[in-house]
Design an enzyme around this catalytic site. Sequence first.
Site, PDB file in Angstrom:
ATOM      1  N   ASP A  34       5.128  43.183  71.729  1.00 21.94           N
ATOM      2  CA  ASP A  34       4.646  43.692  70.455  1.00 21.94           C
ATOM      3  C   ASP A  34       3.723  44.866  70.789  1.00 21.94           C
ATOM      4  O   ASP A  34       3.219  44.952  71.910  1.00 21.94           O
ATOM      5  CB  ASP A  34       3.897  42.579  69.720  1.00 21.94           C
ATOM      6  CG  ASP A  34       3.203  43.093  68.481  1.00 21.94           C
ATOM      7  OD1 ASP A  34       3.827  43.895  67.745  1.00 21.94           O
ATOM      8  OD2 ASP A  34       2.026  42.721  68.272  1.00 21.94           O
ATOM      9  N   ASP A  61       1.001  46.773  68.452  1.00 20.73           N
ATOM     10  CA  ASP A  61      -0.391  46.721  67.966  1.00 20.73           C
ATOM     11  C   ASP A  61      -0.985  45.335  68.241  1.00 20.73           C
ATOM     12  O   ASP A  61      -0.453  44.326  67.801  1.00 20.73           O
ATOM     13  CB  ASP A  61      -0.431  47.042  66.461  1.00 20.73           C
ATOM     14  CG  ASP A  61       0.141  48.436  66.172  1.00 20.73           C
ATOM     15  OD1 ASP A  61      -0.001  49.330  67.038  1.00 20.73           O
ATOM     16  OD2 ASP A  61       0.747  48.616  65.094  1.00 20.73           O
TER      17      ASP A  61
HETATM   18 MG   LIG Z   1       0.672  42.832  66.750  1.00 23.98          MG
END
Ligand SMILES: [Mg+2]
Length: 419
Positions: A245, A247
């Site tokens: 992932d 962010d």
């Molecule tokens: Mg995230």
Amino acid sequence: MTDVIRQACILVGGKGTRLGDLARMVPKPLLEIAPGTTFLDLVIGELARQGFNDLVLLAGHLGDVVRERYDGRTVAAARVRVVIEPEPRGTGGALTCAGDLLTPRFLLLNGDSLFDINMRALAAEPMAADVEGLLALRRIADPARYGTVALTDNRITGFREKNPAVSGPALINAGIYVLRASVINRVSTLPCSIETDIFPALAREGRLAGVEREGYFLDIGLPETLAQGRRELLAVRRRPAVFLDRDGVLNVDHGYVHRPDQIDWIPGAIAAVRSLNDLGYRIVVVTNQAGVAHGHYEEEAVHTLHAWMRDALAAHGAFIDAFYHCPYHPDGKVERFRLAHVDRKPGPGMILRALADLDIDKENSFLIGDKQSDIAAAEAAGIPGFLFAGGNLAEFVDDCRKRRVGAALGLQAGGEFAP
Ligand SMILES: [Mg+2]
């Protein structure tokens, strides 16, 4: 960051005389290692995934065959061009034919050998101003088939000819170099060989550097090593992936991050990517970007930011194989992105697409995310997910890897998954 090397030139003009009839109709690098897949396809695929997007094939012998198959082709984000040397004048002669195209520094590779290393890291090695070339070297147990290289304090001091009497481990030239374009000024008389004319001269002047690397290595120059390639190389290309992932994992999640000035790397993030690159994993970023659907920024901003992240990583010898983003959201303001989409995590769409697009060993792959929806997406795609709750990403990745790899897999030199 202007000095990130994006160009790689590949020598594909060799005659392959030691292969006899096998290489009569096609240049050696164009021999198939599996139906429809040439050896050169593998080399090109590897360069493209490591972020070299300007690929120049230096062809000669049977050059039309190379042009026919590769000129103008794109592989991932890489564009391939073919330069044909009108008459055989050695590897130095071939390089001068590309003279106008060369960037100030570029990678040069032998098209008939594969050394499975992080070439992005090689390209990021510091090069002193007086150094014109940097060679990737490999220590091998039985160097009789090869010439050897003498290295002192990272400077190459000399080359020794192939000698069947030599025994014991020694360093060999593994066929991947970082060169300055000025090296073509060294080609004075033709024919000229980079390996036997230019490099020894540079070494004598102390202008040639070398770094030792470990990794799978194969030169397909002999019938038996070509056969070995046909047995092993598809397994080399098939790599486990770490899905990340973005962010909250690579960069601090400030909410709708979409500009370079908003990127604060998570501690250890760049080191984590670099170490996974070195170990031979593919790295695939899968990121929900609902900000596009909500009208906070254009989809183009996502691409621009990811290009910026690639450059920032490249300066540290690290790279991301591929970015997948999902611009959709069911409550979006922008109509064309207002959609419940399988790509949006917890949907597995992005992971499933990457598994289809890239040659991934799913069995040994895993995901790292900072939200339950990341983990759910991984599970829906059939891979384990690990929840990152903050801290140092490099340490966390190390820990995940150990939990994942376990004792079932034998560890081997050059990466945990080397065949
Ligand atoms: Mg995230």
